[in-house]
Design a protein around this motif. Structure first.
Motif, PDB file in Angstrom:
ATOM      1  N   ASP A 166       2.212   4.142   2.500  1.00  0.00           N
ATOM      2  CA  ASP A 166       1.946   2.398   2.685  1.00  0.00           C
ATOM      3  C   ASP A 166       1.706   1.251   4.113  1.00  0.00           C
ATOM      4  O   ASP A 166       1.264   2.612   4.930  1.00  0.00           O
ATOM      5  N   ARG A 172      -1.064   0.003  -0.712  1.00  0.00           N
ATOM      6  CA  ARG A 172      -1.120   1.287  -0.119  1.00  0.00           C
ATOM      7  C   ARG A 172      -2.842   1.695   0.202  1.00  0.00           C
ATOM      8  O   ARG A 172      -3.800   1.148  -0.096  1.00  0.00           O
ATOM      9  N   VAL A 187       3.672  -3.397  -2.871  1.00  0.00           N
ATOM     10  CA  VAL A 187       3.051  -2.300  -2.284  1.00  0.00           C
ATOM     11  C   VAL A 187       1.281  -2.584  -1.745  1.00  0.00           C
ATOM     12  O   VAL A 187       0.885  -1.942  -3.075  1.00  0.00           O
TER      13      VAL A 187
END
Length: 301
Positions: A200, A191, A189
């Motif tokens: 995110d 971010r 992910v």
């Protein structure tokens, strides 16, 4: 194997150990790339060796020079991803593009220079935790013993440079901070740090994508009525100091380091559209297209 091109690129490639001599099978059409024209378009004069320094320099120059825009989809035109079409639009015509165009072009550059990388599909999370379809494409590059997310096509919230995949370790790029988190199943992910903390941007899995996959994603994004890139203008760019986003008729400017998360917002009239596209995003659009795009601001026109 293609012939080594003449010109400044050839001289630097020779000095760097002929990095243009890559495998004959070119997945991302790097063998068809006009590298001299691309480097001139982004204003890059650094080295061409497949190193982390080169990756950062190319990414930074590309992001600064080529804005994110969906104007072909907004005009209900076909968005083509073959390298000739992408080069003509983003390089020769000095237009911008969205992720499929931007990262297809960048992939051809990386392939031409001998980088090791794969493309991946991502689920965008900027609207919150709701599960969304895969509609974004990024590149994962392995170089100098490290893994990097290279993404020249995410638009306003995106990165200026590649982000090294070091889970939980923030990376600052100008006034913006990014980090990589990891979830179950090897999902990564990306971010971003904002006034309200970390949020995110998108999540992607380990399985790679290929140009044929990107064509399918592009078809939905550029034609489906539920796509956010049809029926409205979306033009964005990020600098070390600010993010600029024009969506339909609203221009938003977000300054880096604004503790209260304040954004500057204003309406852009159809009469102002041409000037804003040129002065804020570096895009010069034909008058007939400006007229058609203006109708998306004001359907009554």
């Amino acid at each position: 194997m293609t012939a080594t091109p003449a010109g400044p690129v050839a001289e630097r490639e020779s000095a760097a150990g002929s990095v243009a001599e890559f495998v004959a099978e070119s997945v991302w059409s790097g063998d068809q790339l006009d590298l001299d024209a691309y480097l001139a378009r982004i204003g890059y004069t650094g080295g061409l060796e497949p190193t982390a320094e080169t990756l950062r320099g190319l990414h930074r120059a590309h992001t600064a020079a080529i804005p994110f825009e969906n104007l072909e989809a907004a005009l209900e035109r076909e968005v083509r991803l073959d390298l000739d079409s992408v080069q003509r639009k983003l390089v020769t015509e000095r237009r911008g593009g969205y992720c499929y165009e931007q990262n297809s072009l960048f992939a051809a550059v990386l392939e031409r220079l001998g980088f090791v990388f794969t493309a991946h599909g991502a689920r965008v999370r900027t609207a919150g935790p709701t599960l969304r379809p895969i509609t974004h494409v990024l590149l994962r590059v392995v170089v100098d013993g490290a893994e990097w997310i290279a993404d020249t096509g995410f638009g306003g919230p995106g990165t200026l440079e590649p982000v090294e995949v070091r889970v939980g370790t923030p990376t600052w790029q100008g006034g913006w901070a990014y980090e990589v988190a990891e979830e179950a199943g090897g999902v990564r992910v990306l971010r971003s740090l904002g006034a309200r903390g970390w949020s995110d941007l998108y999540a992607f899995a380990p399985n790679p994508l290929y140009p044929v996959d990107v064509v399918i994603l592009n078809h939905f994004t550029s034609t489906h009525p539920l796509s956010r890139f049809t029926g409205q203008i979306v033009v964005q760019r990020v600098t070390p100091q600010a993010r600029y986003s024009l969506v339909r008729d609203e221009l938003t400017v977000t300054r880096a380091g604004a503790a209260d998360g304040a954004e500057e917002r204003r309406k852009v009239s159809a009469a102002e559209l041409s000037e804003v596209l040129e002065s804020t995003f570096g895009l010069v659009i034909a008058a007939a297209d400006i007229e058609r795009l203006g109708r998306l601001h004001d359907p009554a026109r």
